[in-house]
Design an enzyme around this catalytic site. Structure first.
Site, mmCIF file in Angstrom:
data_model
loop_
_atom_site.group_PDB
_atom_site.id
_atom_site.type_symbol
_atom_site.label_atom_id
_atom_site.label_comp_id
_atom_site.label_asym_id
_atom_site.label_seq_id
_atom_site.Cartn_x
_atom_site.Cartn_y
_atom_site.Cartn_z
ATOM 1 N N HIS A 147 -3.774 5.635 4.289
ATOM 2 C CA HIS A 147 -4.446 4.457 3.734
ATOM 3 C C HIS A 147 -3.796 3.150 4.194
ATOM 4 C CE1 HIS A 147 -6.086 1.815 0.481
ATOM 5 N NE2 HIS A 147 -7.118 2.641 0.544
ATOM 6 N N SER A 188 -11.342 -1.067 -0.084
ATOM 7 C CA SER A 188 -10.000 -1.084 0.514
ATOM 8 C C SER A 188 -10.045 -1.497 1.976
ATOM 9 C CB SER A 188 -9.348 0.303 0.414
ATOM 10 O OG SER A 188 -8.886 0.552 -0.881
ATOM 11 N N ASP A 241 0.841 -1.187 0.000
ATOM 12 C CA ASP A 241 0.000 0.000 0.000
ATOM 13 C C ASP A 241 0.885 1.249 0.000
ATOM 14 O OD1 ASP A 241 -2.434 1.786 0.966
ATOM 15 O OD2 ASP A 241 -3.217 -0.227 0.618
#
Length: 410
Positions: free
Chosen positions: A85, A262, A21
């Site tokens: 994220h 996600s 990521d």
């Protein structure tokens, strides 16, 4: 159903989950104790000590900046959501539990490998993704989480995923988000979630997102071909990136309201890691099939009906099915205990811990509070069913062996 699953297992620090990521916060107080550590590498000496081709890769690697610090880069332009994220994903999979901080990850014990393949704006390409997958496999990952999507298929990336499967690594990928009602990926495939589908043994799980009513999240893509499973992906609370020296990220350790496939994908990655901790010999396609068999229905009546995979993730069901199909292996020298139902009486015999000796008999330890063992730790304890336990003849009460005596208090 994670709390019910935790009555069966809370994970294992022998299972490595690679998070590919934007990089996650290596100093986060709810993640620092779960970091994968490359024990053969010396931090900061500028040398590839273990000869794996990567310098200073103590906790993972940054394929954007080509260095051993896989965290968001304070010198890059950024999007605040993208920077956090990777940390959100890591927290869902394995934030430390019972530590009076923040959240509980799906795994109480796990090792999180940090692999940065996306920049501070969440942008990457199939080359960094492929390199990240190859690194994860080479360095012992059992599960790989891919919470990113693209419309172009790269055969080299697909080959890397196939090679990961062949090496015993399960890959979990988000099927993506589209504002409005979502996209039917049967009509416009999303990658890498759609890589390899249709193959006889496919070890990639495409994950859609559900809301708190077990219906399709409004934004979630869907499809009968590449969507294998659904998982919660709306209003998620998780860990976020924190850096006292970077103004937008000061003193913010947790944040609610995260939404997307996600967030759904690491729910499944966390569940797969729990399954693997209890059944470490299962192959990727076996893990995938168990997770699909155990899912609950998704209440969807629109265009996505029948196209949300086998249903919404149910971790407790998955563990129970796995135990039925693949009873935990117990060999001579194993520590075993009978699986307890929640809140059983303190004197219930399921609390006892036994040693399975070379004589084929189970030898009881005094009680569940004090064990005597010549093992280095208790990660070898296997929980077994009542029927399996009753099939083993009972030996004498306590077996003592020479060596280190460990005392474990619960």
């Amino acid at each position: 159903h994670a709390p019910s699953a935790w009555d069966i297992t809370t994970g294992s620090n022998t299972i490595i989950v690679a998070v590919l990521d934007t990089g996650f916060d290596l100093n986060h107080p709810d993640l620092i104790d779960q970091l994968w550590v490359n024990k053969n590498e010396i931090a900061g000496d500028g040398i590839d000590n273990d000869g794996n081709g990567f310098v200073d890769d103590v906790n993972g690697f940054d394929f954007i900046n080509k260095d051993g610090s896989p965290e968001p880069n304070v010198n890059e332009s950024f999007d605040t959501g993208a920077v956090s994220h990777g940390t959100v994903i890591a927290g869902i999979i394995g934030a430390v539990s019972n530590n009076a901080k923040g959240i509980a990850g799906i795994n109480w014990q796990v090792r999180l490998m940090d692999i940065r393949i996306l920049d501070n704006k969440g942008v990457g390409n199939s080359t960094t993704a492929r390199e990240g997958i190859e690194y994860a496999v080479k360095n012992g990952a059992k599960i790989i989480n891919l919470s990113f999507t693209g419309f172009d298929n790269d055969p080299r990336l697909e080959s890397a995923i196939k090679a990961a499967n062949d090496a015993g690594v399960l890959v979990i990928a988000a099927v993506g988000n589209t504002e409005g009602v979502g996209l039917n990926v049967d009509e416009k495939p999303i990658y890498p979630a759609c890589n390899g589908h249709g193959q006889a043994t496919n070890g990639i799980i495409g994950v859609a997102a559900t809301d708190d009513k077990d219906a399709k999240a409004s934004f979630s893509n869907y499809g009968a071909t590449c969507t294998d499973l659904s998982a919660p992906g709306v209003d998620i609370l998780s860990t976020v990136y924190e850096n006292e020296a970077w103004a937008p990220f000061k003193k913010v350790f947790y944040q609610k309201g995260w939404a997307g496939t996600s967030m759904a994908a690491p729910m499944v990655s966390g569940a797969a890691a729990l399954l693997a901790s209890r059944h470490p010999t299962l192959k990727p396609e076996q893990l995938k099939n168990i997770l699909r068999l155990s899912a609950d229905p998704v209440h969807e009546s629109g265009p996505a009906q029948g196209k949300m995979g086998s249903g919404r993730l149910n971790i407790a069901n998955a563990l129970n099915i796995a135990d039925l199909l693949f009873p935990p292996e117990v060999h001579s020298g194993s520590l075993i205990k009978l699986t307890c139902s929640p809140n059983v009486d303190v004197n219930d015999p399921c609390r006892a811990v036994y040693f399975y000796a070379g004589d084929g008999k189970r030898h009881a330890f005094p009680n569940d509070r004090v064990y005597f063992s010549w093992f280095k730790d208790f990660s070898t304890v296997k929980e077994v069913s009542a029927s399996f336990m009753s099939s083993l003849a009972l030996g004498k009460n306590v077996t003592y062996h020479p060596g280190t005596k460990l005392v474990k208090f619960q």
